[in-house]
Scaffold this active site. Structure first.
Site, mmCIF file in Angstrom:
data_model
loop_
_atom_site.group_PDB
_atom_site.id
_atom_site.type_symbol
_atom_site.label_atom_id
_atom_site.label_comp_id
_atom_site.label_asym_id
_atom_site.label_seq_id
_atom_site.Cartn_x
_atom_site.Cartn_y
_atom_site.Cartn_z
ATOM 1 N N ASN A 142 -0.024 -2.741 -9.173
ATOM 2 C CA ASN A 142 0.158 -3.563 -7.979
ATOM 3 C C ASN A 142 -0.382 -2.847 -6.759
ATOM 4 O O ASN A 142 -0.361 -1.628 -6.662
ATOM 5 C CB ASN A 142 1.638 -3.953 -7.806
ATOM 6 C CG ASN A 142 2.396 -3.012 -6.896
ATOM 7 O OD1 ASN A 142 2.314 -3.119 -5.660
ATOM 8 N ND2 ASN A 142 3.106 -2.064 -7.475
ATOM 9 N N SER A 197 4.820 4.669 -1.328
ATOM 10 C CA SER A 197 3.970 3.597 -1.839
ATOM 11 C C SER A 197 2.510 3.994 -1.685
ATOM 12 O O SER A 197 2.095 4.481 -0.627
ATOM 13 C CB SER A 197 4.223 2.307 -1.061
ATOM 14 O OG SER A 197 3.167 1.406 -1.318
ATOM 15 N N PHE A 218 3.281 -4.056 0.919
ATOM 16 C CA PHE A 218 4.474 -4.395 1.718
ATOM 17 C C PHE A 218 4.360 -5.776 2.388
ATOM 18 O O PHE A 218 4.587 -5.924 3.594
ATOM 19 C CB PHE A 218 4.722 -3.356 2.829
ATOM 20 C CG PHE A 218 5.094 -1.967 2.366
ATOM 21 C CD1 PHE A 218 5.580 -1.735 1.099
ATOM 22 C CD2 PHE A 218 4.977 -0.886 3.231
ATOM 23 C CE1 PHE A 218 5.930 -0.450 0.670
ATOM 24 C CE2 PHE A 218 5.326 0.399 2.833
ATOM 25 C CZ PHE A 218 5.790 0.618 1.558
ATOM 26 N N ASN A 258 0.152 1.935 -1.437
ATOM 27 C CA ASN A 258 -0.582 0.761 -0.963
ATOM 28 C C ASN A 258 -0.586 0.561 0.546
ATOM 29 O O ASN A 258 -1.016 -0.481 1.030
ATOM 30 C CB ASN A 258 -0.037 -0.491 -1.665
ATOM 31 C CG ASN A 258 -0.146 -0.355 -3.166
ATOM 32 O OD1 ASN A 258 -1.174 0.110 -3.663
ATOM 33 N ND2 ASN A 258 0.895 -0.710 -3.887
ATOM 34 N N THR A 259 -0.085 1.530 1.298
ATOM 35 C CA THR A 259 -0.224 1.517 2.758
ATOM 36 C C THR A 259 -0.997 2.780 3.110
ATOM 37 O O THR A 259 -0.531 3.879 2.775
ATOM 38 C CB THR A 259 1.158 1.527 3.451
ATOM 39 O OG1 THR A 259 1.836 0.320 3.113
ATOM 40 C CG2 THR A 259 1.034 1.616 4.967
ATOM 41 N N LYS A 304 12.646 7.906 -1.123
ATOM 42 C CA LYS A 304 12.012 7.551 -2.408
ATOM 43 C C LYS A 304 10.674 8.258 -2.512
ATOM 44 O O LYS A 304 9.841 8.140 -1.615
ATOM 45 C CB LYS A 304 11.827 6.034 -2.504
ATOM 46 C CG LYS A 304 11.227 5.588 -3.839
ATOM 47 C CD LYS A 304 11.352 4.092 -4.026
ATOM 48 C CE LYS A 304 10.716 3.630 -5.318
ATOM 49 N NZ LYS A 304 10.877 2.191 -5.522
ATOM 50 N N ASN A 359 8.466 6.251 -7.366
ATOM 51 C CA ASN A 359 7.637 5.071 -7.088
ATOM 52 C C ASN A 359 6.534 4.974 -8.160
ATOM 53 O O ASN A 359 6.550 5.727 -9.137
ATOM 54 C CB ASN A 359 7.039 5.201 -5.678
ATOM 55 C CG ASN A 359 6.916 3.852 -4.989
ATOM 56 O OD1 ASN A 359 6.438 2.895 -5.602
ATOM 57 N ND2 ASN A 359 7.331 3.763 -3.742
HETATM 58 C C1 LIG Z 1 4.891 -5.581 -7.985
HETATM 59 C C2 LIG Z 1 5.614 -4.342 -7.531
HETATM 60 C C3 LIG Z 1 5.957 -4.216 -6.203
HETATM 61 C C4 LIG Z 1 6.644 -3.077 -5.768
HETATM 62 N N1 LIG Z 1 6.993 -2.979 -4.458
HETATM 63 C C5 LIG Z 1 7.715 -1.909 -4.044
HETATM 64 C C6 LIG Z 1 8.168 -1.825 -2.722
HETATM 65 O O1 LIG Z 1 7.940 -2.723 -1.899
HETATM 66 N N2 LIG Z 1 8.865 -0.722 -2.355
HETATM 67 C C7 LIG Z 1 9.177 0.289 -3.234
HETATM 68 O O2 LIG Z 1 9.836 1.264 -2.869
HETATM 69 N N3 LIG Z 1 8.776 0.210 -4.525
HETATM 70 C C8 LIG Z 1 8.061 -0.849 -4.941
HETATM 71 N N4 LIG Z 1 7.665 -0.932 -6.246
HETATM 72 C C9 LIG Z 1 7.984 0.193 -7.153
HETATM 73 C C10 LIG Z 1 9.253 -0.049 -7.953
HETATM 74 O O3 LIG Z 1 10.381 -0.170 -7.119
HETATM 75 C C11 LIG Z 1 9.471 1.106 -8.954
HETATM 76 O O4 LIG Z 1 9.683 2.302 -8.228
HETATM 77 C C12 LIG Z 1 8.292 1.303 -9.883
HETATM 78 O O5 LIG Z 1 7.712 0.079 -10.237
HETATM 79 C C13 LIG Z 1 8.704 2.030 -11.161
HETATM 80 O O6 LIG Z 1 9.662 1.299 -11.881
HETATM 81 P P1 LIG Z 1 9.296 0.336 -13.126
HETATM 82 O O7 LIG Z 1 8.444 1.135 -14.065
HETATM 83 O O8 LIG Z 1 10.629 -0.070 -13.688
HETATM 84 O O9 LIG Z 1 8.548 -0.809 -12.571
HETATM 85 C C14 LIG Z 1 6.978 -2.051 -6.694
HETATM 86 C C15 LIG Z 1 6.636 -2.203 -8.041
HETATM 87 C C16 LIG Z 1 5.970 -3.328 -8.476
HETATM 88 C C17 LIG Z 1 5.608 -3.473 -9.938
#
Ligand SMILES: Cc1cc2nc3c(=O)[nH]c(=O)nc-3n(C[C@H](O)[C@H](O)[C@H](O)COP(=O)(O)O)c2cc1C
Length: 386
Positions: A127, A204, A131, A206-207, A239, A268
């Protein structure tokens, strides 16, 4: 029978190849419908069914942390519900807590589409959402509305949805990095009475430049400003990314201790691309190695667990950890907990496995406790990290 895994997922993921972001927005719209029409038959009945299918009680899995009661240690990770759309309903999916956001001070649309991709051969996602959210003021309005009119199912003995809600804060894209602390502070001021815990998201990918805020000097400033404002001593966590070197993680741990943080969320998404079975981005056909974004899901599992174990060992278990990354099963959650996580979050696993994931993990964890002769989940925390 698991209708999601056997019927819905193959249809949506493989048959119709439904765009994952479209699917997500339809799901969020359904949550809004369930909440707003929950006093009428179809919606009320559906929520009841959901509750029956997903909510299980395991006294041995209850967690207490920061003066908060968690019915169970499995939470929804940040990013799924950025604007608090489902805040009233997450407890009916069986979650023990939910983290809303990432929310930024200024509303922002996020990156251009497409920006969310499933990588089924890796049980992963890529992804680069960036944000996308309605901003901190809108989230504050939404949460105030929930407090004044708590969602309650009509003709039901179920209590109003109450579970600890975390709020994950990020930096607005328009705010220059040197003003990051003010940006986080602005959001925190608007929301500080409305969340049970808060997360400083500096991880993140992505910023642009955001992860540089993990550097000790920059993070020091942000944490100082937020803790100064935090007169009610709300639990504040940071985080972190899985891609940091051990020394950088050690520096953040030290900062967390200096600023009396409540804990660390590890981790993350990762910017690494090694070890993946997928080489071309689905639907686009470009090389994954050339595409920006963070990988979540199974490829992240082991590294996230290593980071958890490292923090647990560094702090001798004195700093609570929320473990996240690649949890699909009770074994995965157990691995995170025994490495040192007091709570565990899921995102990609929930996307792949559907709502049955949480009750399945919970009964698996309860069974693990019995197998290991432990009477409570807190006995398992860090048990493989000593
Ligand atoms: C589509 C998507 C959007 C995410 N957006 C955020 C976010 O806005 N803020 C954040 O701290 N983590 C974000 N994450 C990260 C998740 O909170 C998590 O830390 C990460 O995906 C690892 O967990 P998982 O393997 O269970 O997905 C995002 C993950 C995905 C897949």
């Amino acid at each position: 029978m698991d209708i999601y895994r056997q019927g819905i997922r193959p249809l949506l993921f493989s048959g119709l190849k439904v765009d994952p972001e479209w699917l997500h927005s339809q799901f969020m719209a359904t949550l809004t419908w369930l909440e707003t029409t929950g006093d009428r038959p179809p919606a009320a009945w559906l929520v009841q069914q959901l509750h029956q299918a997903c909510c299980t009680t395991h006294p041995a899995l209850r967690q207490q942390l920061w003066g908060l009661d968690f019915d169970n240690p499995i939470g929804l990770a940040a990013g799924f519900d950025k604007d608090g759309t489902g805040a009233a309903l997450w407890s009916h999916f069986g979650f023990g807590f939910a983290e809303l956001g990432t929310v930024t001070l200024h509303p922002q649309p996020g990156n251009s589409l497409p920006r969310l991709f499933r990588l089924p051969q890796d049980r992963a996602a890529l992804n680069r959402m960036g944000f996308n959210n309605r901003g901190a003021a809108a989230l504050a309005t939404r949460l105030k509305q929930l407090i004044t009119t708590p969602y309650k199912l009509k003709n039901s003995s179920l209590s109003p949805a109450s579970l600890p809600l975390g709020i994950n804060l990020g930096k607005s894209k328009v705010t220059p990095l040197e003003l990051a602390a003010d940006d986080y502070l602005g959001s925190f001021r608007l929301l500080k009475e409305l969340g049970d815990y808060f997360v400083v998201n500096v991880s993140s990918p992505n910023t642009p430049g955001l992860r540089s805020l993990q550097d000790a000097s920059q993070l020091d400033q942000i944490l100082a400003v937020l803790q100064h404002e935090n007169t009610e001593h709300k639990p504040l966590l940071v985080k972190i990314a899985p891609d940091l070197a051990w020394e950088a993680i050690a520096d953040i741990v030290k900062l967390a201790q200096t600023h009396h943080l409540a804990g660390i969320i590890a981790t993350n998404t990762t910017i690494r691309r090694d070890g993946l079975n997928t080489h071309l981005l689905p639907g686009i056909g470009t090389y994954l190695t050339d595409e920006p974004g963070g990988i979540s899901g199974a490829p992240l599992r082991q590294r996230a667990t290593e980071v958890i174990r490292f923090i647990y060992q560094k702090t001798a278990g004195t700093l609570p950890i929320i473990g996240v990354g690649g949890v699909f099963t009770a074994d995965d959650a157990w691995e995170k907990i025994t490495a040192g996580a007091s709570l565990v979050q899921v995102y990609t696993g929930w996307m792949y496995e559907g709502p049955q994931l949480v009750p399945r993990i919970l009964s698996g964890l309860a069974q693990k406790l019995t197998e290991h002769g432990m009477s409570h989940i807190r006995d398992a925390v860090g048990s493989s990290a000593q």
